[in-house]
Scaffold this motif. Structure first.
Motif, PDB file in Angstrom:
ATOM      1  N   ASN A 105       0.564  -1.376   0.007  1.00  0.00           N
ATOM      2  CA  ASN A 105       0.022   0.073  -0.191  1.00  0.00           C
ATOM      3  C   ASN A 105       0.598   1.372  -0.494  1.00  0.00           C
ATOM      4  OD1 ASN A 105      -2.371  -1.395  -0.611  1.00  0.00           O
ATOM      5  ND2 ASN A 105      -2.488  -1.309   2.042  1.00  0.00           N
ATOM      6  N   ARG A 106       2.124   0.738  -0.085  1.00  0.00           N
ATOM      7  CA  ARG A 106       3.066   2.486  -0.292  1.00  0.00           C
ATOM      8  C   ARG A 106       3.025   2.030  -1.124  1.00  0.00           C
ATOM      9  NH1 ARG A 106       5.879   3.837   4.723  1.00  0.00           N
ATOM     10  NH2 ARG A 106       6.733   5.400   2.839  1.00  0.00           N
ATOM     11  N   ILE A 107       3.325   3.803  -1.971  1.00  0.00           N
ATOM     12  CA  ILE A 107       3.808   4.549  -3.676  1.00  0.00           C
ATOM     13  C   ILE A 107       4.961   3.897  -3.637  1.00  0.00           C
ATOM     14  CG2 ILE A 107       3.305   6.331  -5.145  1.00  0.00           C
ATOM     15  CD1 ILE A 107       0.684   5.000  -3.122  1.00  0.00           C
ATOM     16  N   CYS A 108       5.588   3.103  -4.846  1.00  0.00           N
ATOM     17  CA  CYS A 108       6.929   2.722  -5.854  1.00  0.00           C
ATOM     18  C   CYS A 108       7.401   4.096  -6.221  1.00  0.00           C
ATOM     19  CB  CYS A 108       6.831   2.547  -6.673  1.00  0.00           C
ATOM     20  SG  CYS A 108       8.106   1.346  -7.073  1.00  0.00           S
ATOM     21  N   ALA A 109       8.885   4.444  -6.426  1.00  0.00           N
ATOM     22  CA  ALA A 109       9.985   5.520  -6.477  1.00  0.00           C
ATOM     23  C   ALA A 109      11.104   5.117  -7.149  1.00  0.00           C
ATOM     24  CB  ALA A 109       9.917   6.803  -4.843  1.00  0.00           C
ATOM     25  N   GLU A 110      10.482   3.974  -6.899  1.00  0.00           N
ATOM     26  CA  GLU A 110      11.478   3.508  -8.106  1.00  0.00           C
ATOM     27  C   GLU A 110      11.277   2.856  -9.246  1.00  0.00           C
ATOM     28  OE1 GLU A 110      14.360   0.549  -6.484  1.00  0.00           O
ATOM     29  OE2 GLU A 110      12.920   0.201  -5.263  1.00  0.00           O
ATOM     30  N   TYR A 111      11.879   2.300 -10.834  1.00  0.00           N
ATOM     31  CA  TYR A 111      11.496   1.421 -11.498  1.00  0.00           C
ATOM     32  C   TYR A 111      11.731  -0.407 -11.477  1.00  0.00           C
ATOM     33  CZ  TYR A 111      10.389   5.039 -14.838  1.00  0.00           C
ATOM     34  OH  TYR A 111       9.737   6.115 -15.456  1.00  0.00           O
ATOM     35  N   VAL A 112      10.842  -0.570 -11.073  1.00  0.00           N
ATOM     36  CA  VAL A 112      11.238  -2.405 -10.943  1.00  0.00           C
ATOM     37  C   VAL A 112      10.915  -3.288 -12.352  1.00  0.00           C
ATOM     38  CG1 VAL A 112      10.929  -4.577  -9.355  1.00  0.00           C
ATOM     39  CG2 VAL A 112      10.389  -1.750  -9.042  1.00  0.00           C
ATOM     40  N   LEU A 113      11.964  -4.279 -13.045  1.00  0.00           N
ATOM     41  CA  LEU A 113      12.092  -4.033 -14.183  1.00  0.00           C
ATOM     42  C   LEU A 113      12.383  -6.274 -14.021  1.00  0.00           C
ATOM     43  CD1 LEU A 113      13.622  -1.897 -16.857  1.00  0.00           C
ATOM     44  CD2 LEU A 113      10.931  -2.146 -15.988  1.00  0.00           C
ATOM     45  N   LEU A 114      11.724  -6.505 -14.222  1.00  0.00           N
ATOM     46  CA  LEU A 114      12.604  -7.854 -14.312  1.00  0.00           C
ATOM     47  C   LEU A 114      12.614  -7.793 -15.770  1.00  0.00           C
ATOM     48  CD1 LEU A 114      12.383 -11.383 -13.484  1.00  0.00           C
ATOM     49  CD2 LEU A 114      10.324 -11.341 -14.540  1.00  0.00           C
ATOM     50  N   PHE A 115      14.400  -8.720 -16.376  1.00  0.00           N
ATOM     51  CA  PHE A 115      15.141  -9.263 -16.745  1.00  0.00           C
ATOM     52  C   PHE A 115      15.004 -10.410 -17.504  1.00  0.00           C
ATOM     53  CE2 PHE A 115      18.969  -9.986 -19.557  1.00  0.00           C
ATOM     54  CZ  PHE A 115      18.219  -9.330 -20.830  1.00  0.00           C
ATOM     55  N   PRO A 116      15.419 -11.895 -18.351  1.00  0.00           N
ATOM     56  CA  PRO A 116      14.640 -10.776 -19.277  1.00  0.00           C
ATOM     57  C   PRO A 116      12.875 -11.201 -19.318  1.00  0.00           C
ATOM     58  CG  PRO A 116      15.525 -13.526 -20.118  1.00  0.00           C
ATOM     59  CD  PRO A 116      15.601 -13.025 -18.817  1.00  0.00           C
ATOM     60  N   PRO A 117      12.362 -10.526 -20.000  1.00  0.00           N
ATOM     61  CA  PRO A 117      12.620  -8.953 -21.198  1.00  0.00           C
ATOM     62  C   PRO A 117      12.432  -7.769 -20.851  1.00  0.00           C
ATOM     63  CG  PRO A 117      10.282 -10.267 -21.226  1.00  0.00           C
ATOM     64  CD  PRO A 117      11.224 -11.012 -19.419  1.00  0.00           C
ATOM     65  N   ASP A 118      12.243  -7.673 -19.560  1.00  0.00           N
ATOM     66  CA  ASP A 118      12.832  -6.200 -19.219  1.00  0.00           C
ATOM     67  C   ASP A 118      10.596  -5.551 -18.831  1.00  0.00           C
ATOM     68  OD1 ASP A 118      15.006  -5.564 -18.742  1.00  0.00           O
ATOM     69  OD2 ASP A 118      15.167  -4.218 -20.569  1.00  0.00           O
ATOM     70  N   CYS A 119      10.676  -6.569 -18.324  1.00  0.00           N
ATOM     71  CA  CYS A 119       8.851  -6.035 -18.640  1.00  0.00           C
ATOM     72  C   CYS A 119       8.966  -5.011 -17.133  1.00  0.00           C
ATOM     73  CB  CYS A 119       8.342  -7.298 -18.072  1.00  0.00           C
ATOM     74  SG  CYS A 119       7.932  -8.631 -19.687  1.00  0.00           S
ATOM     75  N   PRO A 120       7.945  -4.293 -17.116  1.00  0.00           N
ATOM     76  CA  PRO A 120       7.729  -3.916 -15.375  1.00  0.00           C
ATOM     77  C   PRO A 120       7.076  -4.977 -14.696  1.00  0.00           C
ATOM     78  CG  PRO A 120       7.104  -2.055 -17.145  1.00  0.00           C
ATOM     79  CD  PRO A 120       7.611  -3.735 -17.925  1.00  0.00           C
ATOM     80  N   ILE A 121       7.480  -4.177 -13.366  1.00  0.00           N
ATOM     81  CA  ILE A 121       6.661  -4.624 -12.335  1.00  0.00           C
ATOM     82  C   ILE A 121       6.430  -3.457 -11.431  1.00  0.00           C
ATOM     83  CG2 ILE A 121       6.687  -6.252 -10.376  1.00  0.00           C
ATOM     84  CD1 ILE A 121       9.614  -7.450 -10.954  1.00  0.00           C
ATOM     85  N   LEU A 122       6.676  -3.258 -11.361  1.00  0.00           N
ATOM     86  CA  LEU A 122       6.351  -1.911 -10.728  1.00  0.00           C
ATOM     87  C   LEU A 122       7.115  -0.462 -12.023  1.00  0.00           C
ATOM     88  CD1 LEU A 122       6.488  -2.497  -7.040  1.00  0.00           C
ATOM     89  CD2 LEU A 122       4.374  -1.828  -8.472  1.00  0.00           C
ATOM     90  N   VAL A 123       6.623   0.473 -11.825  1.00  0.00           N
ATOM     91  CA  VAL A 123       7.426   1.851 -11.956  1.00  0.00           C
ATOM     92  C   VAL A 123       6.750   2.414 -10.888  1.00  0.00           C
ATOM     93  CG1 VAL A 123       6.759   1.639 -14.545  1.00  0.00           C
ATOM     94  CG2 VAL A 123       4.727   2.919 -13.505  1.00  0.00           C
ATOM     95  N   PRO A 124       7.324   4.545 -10.728  1.00  0.00           N
ATOM     96  CA  PRO A 124       7.484   5.014  -9.628  1.00  0.00           C
ATOM     97  C   PRO A 124       5.702   5.563 -10.115  1.00  0.00           C
ATOM     98  CG  PRO A 124       9.273   5.512 -10.968  1.00  0.00           C
ATOM     99  CD  PRO A 124       8.847   4.177 -12.435  1.00  0.00           C
ATOM    100  N   GLY A 125       5.826   5.762  -8.703  1.00  0.00           N
ATOM    101  CA  GLY A 125       3.803   6.139  -9.018  1.00  0.00           C
ATOM    102  C   GLY A 125       2.576   5.164  -8.624  1.00  0.00           C
ATOM    103  N   GLU A 126       3.276   4.358  -8.417  1.00  0.00           N
ATOM    104  CA  GLU A 126       2.410   3.115  -8.793  1.00  0.00           C
ATOM    105  C   GLU A 126       2.048   2.148  -7.005  1.00  0.00           C
ATOM    106  OE1 GLU A 126       2.157   0.276 -12.651  1.00  0.00           O
ATOM    107  OE2 GLU A 126       3.488  -0.101 -11.478  1.00  0.00           O
ATOM    108  N   LYS A 127       0.466   1.786  -6.858  1.00  0.00           N
ATOM    109  CA  LYS A 127       0.887   1.249  -5.222  1.00  0.00           C
ATOM    110  C   LYS A 127       0.991   0.242  -5.556  1.00  0.00           C
ATOM    111  CE  LYS A 127      -3.076   1.618  -2.112  1.00  0.00           C
ATOM    112  NZ  LYS A 127      -4.610   1.552  -1.833  1.00  0.00           N
ATOM    113  N   ILE A 128       2.397  -0.251  -4.038  1.00  0.00           N
ATOM    114  CA  ILE A 128       2.500  -1.472  -4.344  1.00  0.00           C
ATOM    115  C   ILE A 128       1.494  -2.627  -3.141  1.00  0.00           C
ATOM    116  CG2 ILE A 128       4.695  -2.994  -2.932  1.00  0.00           C
ATOM    117  CD1 ILE A 128       5.771  -0.484  -3.488  1.00  0.00           C
ATOM    118  N   THR A 129       1.447  -3.973  -4.257  1.00  0.00           N
ATOM    119  CA  THR A 129       0.602  -4.955  -3.922  1.00  0.00           C
ATOM    120  C   THR A 129       1.539  -6.351  -3.578  1.00  0.00           C
ATOM    121  OG1 THR A 129       0.041  -5.709  -5.843  1.00  0.00           O
ATOM    122  CG2 THR A 129      -1.393  -3.757  -4.895  1.00  0.00           C
ATOM    123  N   GLU A 130       0.632  -6.905  -2.318  1.00  0.00           N
ATOM    124  CA  GLU A 130       0.943  -8.446  -2.508  1.00  0.00           C
ATOM    125  C   GLU A 130       1.432  -9.107  -3.148  1.00  0.00           C
ATOM    126  OE1 GLU A 130       2.782 -10.292   0.878  1.00  0.00           O
ATOM    127  OE2 GLU A 130       1.336  -8.813   1.461  1.00  0.00           O
TER     128      GLU A 130
END
Length: 107
Positions: free
Chosen positions: A53-78
């Motif tokens: 429930n906090r707000i993400c302030a960084e990019y979190v990418l899974l490589f490969p294939p560089d898919c965003p899991i989180l981007v800044p401004g998104e609410k973090i979920t379980e």
């Protein structure tokens, strides 16, 4: 020539033994702040497991294939946390500012 080169690259990638991270359903993003605002806010590093429930302030990418899991401004979920931890456990490469046990959030 480009098409054949791309086909060759696909063949090479498909033959690689890459870790697979799967979900039963896609993670639903909940943008709360514009990216620029989240990056510009006063931020703090906290343990990943305490970030629901906090707000993400960084990019979190899974490589490969560089898919965003989180981007800044998104609410973090379980689901986000479980995906990040699962990727870490499977030796997938996470691209993020902090280590896999912490995450940068807005204050």
């Amino acid at each position: 020539r480009l098409f054949r080169a791309l086909q060759q690259i696909d063949k090479q990638i498909m033959s690689m033994d890459l870790p697979v991270i799967s979900h039963s359903e896609p993670i639903k993003s909940q943008p709360v702040l514009p990216i620029a605002e989240a990056l510009g806010e006063s931020n703090e590093m906290i343990p990943l497991r305490q970030s629901v429930n906090r707000i993400c302030a960084e990019y979190v990418l899974l490589f490969p294939p560089d898919c965003p899991i989180l981007v800044p401004g998104e609410k973090i979920t379980e689901s986000h946390i479980n995906t990040i931890l699962s990727a870490s456990d499977n030796d997938s490469q996470l691209q993020k500012t902090s280590n896999s046990a912490e995450i940068l959030v807005t204050r």
